[in-house]
Structures are given as C-alpha cells and as structure tokens.
Enzyme design. Structure first.
Site, mmCIF file in Angstrom:
data_model
loop_
_atom_site.group_PDB
_atom_site.id
_atom_site.type_symbol
_atom_site.label_atom_id
_atom_site.label_comp_id
_atom_site.label_asym_id
_atom_site.label_seq_id
_atom_site.Cartn_x
_atom_site.Cartn_y
_atom_site.Cartn_z
ATOM 1 N N LYS A 41 -4.169 -10.356 -6.323
ATOM 2 C CA LYS A 41 -5.502 -10.639 -5.762
ATOM 3 C C LYS A 41 -6.524 -9.641 -6.290
ATOM 4 C CE LYS A 41 -5.661 -7.617 -1.807
ATOM 5 N NZ LYS A 41 -6.411 -7.316 -0.627
ATOM 6 N N LYS A 63 -10.036 -3.690 -4.839
ATOM 7 C CA LYS A 63 -10.773 -2.526 -5.341
ATOM 8 C C LYS A 63 -9.853 -1.364 -5.683
ATOM 9 C CE LYS A 63 -11.981 -2.164 -0.588
ATOM 10 N NZ LYS A 63 -12.970 -2.739 0.288
ATOM 11 N N LYS A 79 0.826 -1.215 0.000
ATOM 12 C CA LYS A 79 0.000 0.000 0.000
ATOM 13 C C LYS A 79 0.860 1.265 0.000
ATOM 14 C CE LYS A 79 -4.399 -1.512 1.912
ATOM 15 N NZ LYS A 79 -5.436 -1.205 2.903
HETATM 16 P P1 ADP Z 1 -9.607 -4.800 0.212
HETATM 17 O O1 ADP Z 1 -8.505 -5.773 0.533
HETATM 18 O O2 ADP Z 1 -10.295 -5.076 -1.100
HETATM 19 O O3 ADP Z 1 -9.217 -3.359 0.399
HETATM 20 P P2 ADP Z 1 -10.725 -4.950 2.887
HETATM 21 O O4 ADP Z 1 -9.382 -4.597 3.376
HETATM 22 O O5 ADP Z 1 -11.880 -4.103 3.295
HETATM 23 O O6 ADP Z 1 -10.733 -5.045 1.303
HETATM 24 O O7 ADP Z 1 -10.971 -6.451 3.242
HETATM 25 C C1 ADP Z 1 -12.178 -7.005 3.675
HETATM 26 C C2 ADP Z 1 -12.031 -8.503 3.783
HETATM 27 O O8 ADP Z 1 -11.977 -9.092 2.479
HETATM 28 C C3 ADP Z 1 -10.745 -8.944 4.495
HETATM 29 O O9 ADP Z 1 -11.046 -10.029 5.341
HETATM 30 C C4 ADP Z 1 -9.848 -9.387 3.369
HETATM 31 O O10 ADP Z 1 -8.939 -10.382 3.794
HETATM 32 C C5 ADP Z 1 -10.861 -9.959 2.388
HETATM 33 N N1 ADP Z 1 -10.358 -9.904 1.007
HETATM 34 C C6 ADP Z 1 -10.005 -8.801 0.319
HETATM 35 N N2 ADP Z 1 -9.607 -9.103 -0.933
HETATM 36 C C7 ADP Z 1 -9.690 -10.464 -1.037
HETATM 37 C C8 ADP Z 1 -9.421 -11.411 -2.086
HETATM 38 N N3 ADP Z 1 -9.017 -11.027 -3.292
HETATM 39 N N4 ADP Z 1 -9.633 -12.736 -1.834
HETATM 40 C C9 ADP Z 1 -10.081 -13.147 -0.623
HETATM 41 N N5 ADP Z 1 -10.365 -12.315 0.397
HETATM 42 C C10 ADP Z 1 -10.172 -10.989 0.207
#
Ligand code: ADP
Length: 319
Positions: free
Chosen positions: A188, A191, A110
């Site tokens: 992965k 967003k 990040k």
């Molecule tokens: P992001 O990683 O998209 O910014 P968040 O940090 O809000 O989203 O994560 C919310 C949940 O979704 C966390 O438990 C994170 O581990 C899970 N998560 C995010 N991206 C993935 C992915 N590509 N595959 C599986 N789980 C994910």
C-alpha cells in the site's frame, strides 16, 4: 450518525490517506456529528524526530482542514489534549487478550520495521479507546484499519456484556479507494516507504510529474495486467472518473497503451485536484490551527469525562 476518525502526525499526508479516508471525512460532515483527531500518541509508538513533532502536528491539522473539514461543522482536536483517551485505553486493556493483539497484522508489519514496543503492541486498544470514548458509531478509515475497528467492536461488545451496556458497536466506513497501492507497485501507499513511492498532498507540480513518470508499470504487452499498472489506472479514475480511466484500461488490454501519454495526463489530473487544496492550505496560519485544536479539545472534554465516569462506575471503581 456519530463519526470518529484520526490521522497520525507522522510528517506527510499522501494520496492514500486522502482518497482512502480524508475525502470521505469532508463528505460525512454534512449530515453527521463528526469528530476528527490528530493522533499524536499513536505517532510516538515508533521512532520519530521529537524536534519536528510540533510542526508535524500543525501540518497534519492543516491537511485535514484544507481537505474540506470545516471547524464549524466538525470537531478537530489533538489526542493528547484530552487525557481520557489514555485512561480509557488502560481500562480497555484489562479486557483485551494478548492473543487478540498478537493477531493484528499492522503490529506485525510495523514491529518488523521498527521495534517490538509495548506501545506499538497496544496501539489498537488506544484506537478503540479513541473511538469508544465518544461513543462513535461510524469510523471512516482505509482498509488497513478495518482489523482495528473489528477489535474495537469486540471490545465494546465484551465490555457491555461483562459490565453493562455503554458502548455502541462502531462500523468501519470504507471509500471506493479503500486501498491505494504504492507507486512502486509493492504494497500500500505508505509514508514509511521511500518518498518516490507516494504523492504527498503538498508535493509541487514538478515533483508530482517526476514521481508519476517514475511509477512502476508493466511493459504494456503481456496478457496479464500487472497489479502496479492496474493501481495507476484505478488511481487515475479517482481524479477523472472511471469512464475516462477505462479508455486506458481498454488500451492496455489491447496492448496499445502508451505510458508516455498516460503518465503526463495522470500527473496533470493529480496536480489539478491538489491545486485548490494547496491554495487553501497555504492560507491557514499556525495560530489558527492552534486555536481550532484547543477549542476542539475543550468542547470534547466534558463528554470524555462523562464516559470515563460511567465506565468506572460500571467497573466497580467508584466508592
Ligand atoms: P499511514 O497508514 O500512512 O501511516 P495513518 O495511519 O495516519 O497513515 O492513516 C490515516 C488514514 O489513512 C487511515 O484511515 C488509513 O486507513 C488511511 N490510509 C493509509 N494508507 C492508505 C492507503 N494506501 N490506501 C487507503 N487508505 C489509506
């Protein structure tokens, strides 16, 4: 078991969040004490449009509710509504080393895309505070968060050893789809990448068809199946079951797969799964969300205050 997890209000919730974490949340609420949090203090550790944040918070809460979280069974609240989160984060900062935080891979990723901010660096300690404040034992997250949960365990153990037993050592609870890959085939699903690399839970059918049609695959013939193709077939299995998805895996191995047949089926499977979710989501009003979040915070505050009181006593801060 006492369960805690959170999601950032960063604009959109995608299939990775849903399959990797949120789908598990709804299952866990039946037999556990479950607390779910919209983590706004985490979302502001990178640049964000401030005029959109209130609506993003409401939107994330609607996603959680529509994914099956029942406010009668689970507690849903907004992180910044319970100020003890930042208080505990500060107290935990005092037992966290620079080395531990420097090792966090999510920080490196990040910070490379954003800026090396102190808040971003300290994100894992705030996350540890979120979990430990409620003495949670299970944390249902995607694989990308496992390192942060490990740090939480380390901090809990260190605190208990140094100052006296207070915290359980929480465990990460992973789903089958613990790491959903990007539709681009690189990294992965996230967003923070281009919109055509993820399927948002709120995407309409036409958008989903287009995104899946544009998803990266291999050419279907070379002996090595590309990770991008494998990701799509596995993802398909999440919606139709592994047996059905394995048919395409076999076709791919035999070099007979036709992506022009596979992709539309895949898109329709996603559309079908998201239809009831989207219908439920449309029925939830902003006012309802605000009430649910406010009563969630109100319910949790006494417990949070009690934890802070105990922690301060143990640390010698009470005269
Ligand atoms: P992001 O990683 O998209 O910014 P968040 O940090 O809000 O989203 O994560 C919310 C949940 O979704 C966390 O438990 C994170 O581990 C899970 N998560 C995010 N991206 C993935 C992915 N590509 N595959 C599986 N789980 C994910």
């Amino acid at each position: 078991m006492k369960i805690f997890s959170g999601i950032q209000p960063s604009g959109v919730v995608h299939l990775g969040n849903y399959l990797g974490a949120m789908k598990n949340w709804a299952k866990l609420q039946a037999e556990n004490e479950t607390i779910f949090c919209i983590v706004d203090y985490h979302a502001i550790t990178v640049n964000y449009p401030k005029e959109e944040l209130p609506q993003r918070i409401i939107s994330a809460a609607k996603d959680v509710l529509a994914s099956g979280i029942d406010p009668e069974k689970s507690t849903l609240f907004l992180q910044s509504d319970v100020k003890e989160h930042t208080e505990l984060a500060w107290l935990l900062n005092t037992i966290t080393t620079m080395g531990e935080l420097t090792r966090m891979t999510q920080y490196k990723e990040k910070a490379a895309k954003n800026e090396e901010r102190v808040g971003l660096f300290d994100y894992p300690v705030l996350m540890a505070a979120d979990i430990l404040l409620y003495k949670a034992e299970g944390v249902p997250v995607g694989e990308d968060q496992v390192q942060h949960v490990e740090l939480t365990r380390d901090l809990a153990r260190r605190f208990n050893t140094k100052f006296g037993q207070i915290f359980p050592e929480p465990k990460a609870l992973l789903t089958e789809a613990k790491r959903v890959g990007s539709l681009s085939g690189e990294g992965k699903m996230s967003k923070s990448d281009a919109v055509n690399t993820y399927v948002a839970l709120t995407d309409d059918p036409e958008t989903i068809r287009q995104k899946i049609a544009g998803a990266t695959t291999d050419d279907g013939h070379q002996s090595e199946i590309s990770p991008a193709t494998l990701n799509l077939i596995n993802l398909y299995g999440e919606f139709v079951g592994t047996e059905e998805a394995n048919k395409f895996l076999e076709q791919r191995k035999a070099g007979t797969i036709k992506y022009s047949e596979f992709k539309p089926l895949f898109a329709e499977a996603i559309i079908k799964e998201l239809e009831p979710f989207q219908k439920r989501r449309d029925e939830i009003t902003d006012e309802e969300v605000k009430k649910i979040l406010a009563s969630g915070a109100e319910k949790l505050r006494p417990f949070a205050q009690e934890t802070i009181k105990e922690v301060k006593e143990k640390m010698g801060l009470v005269i």
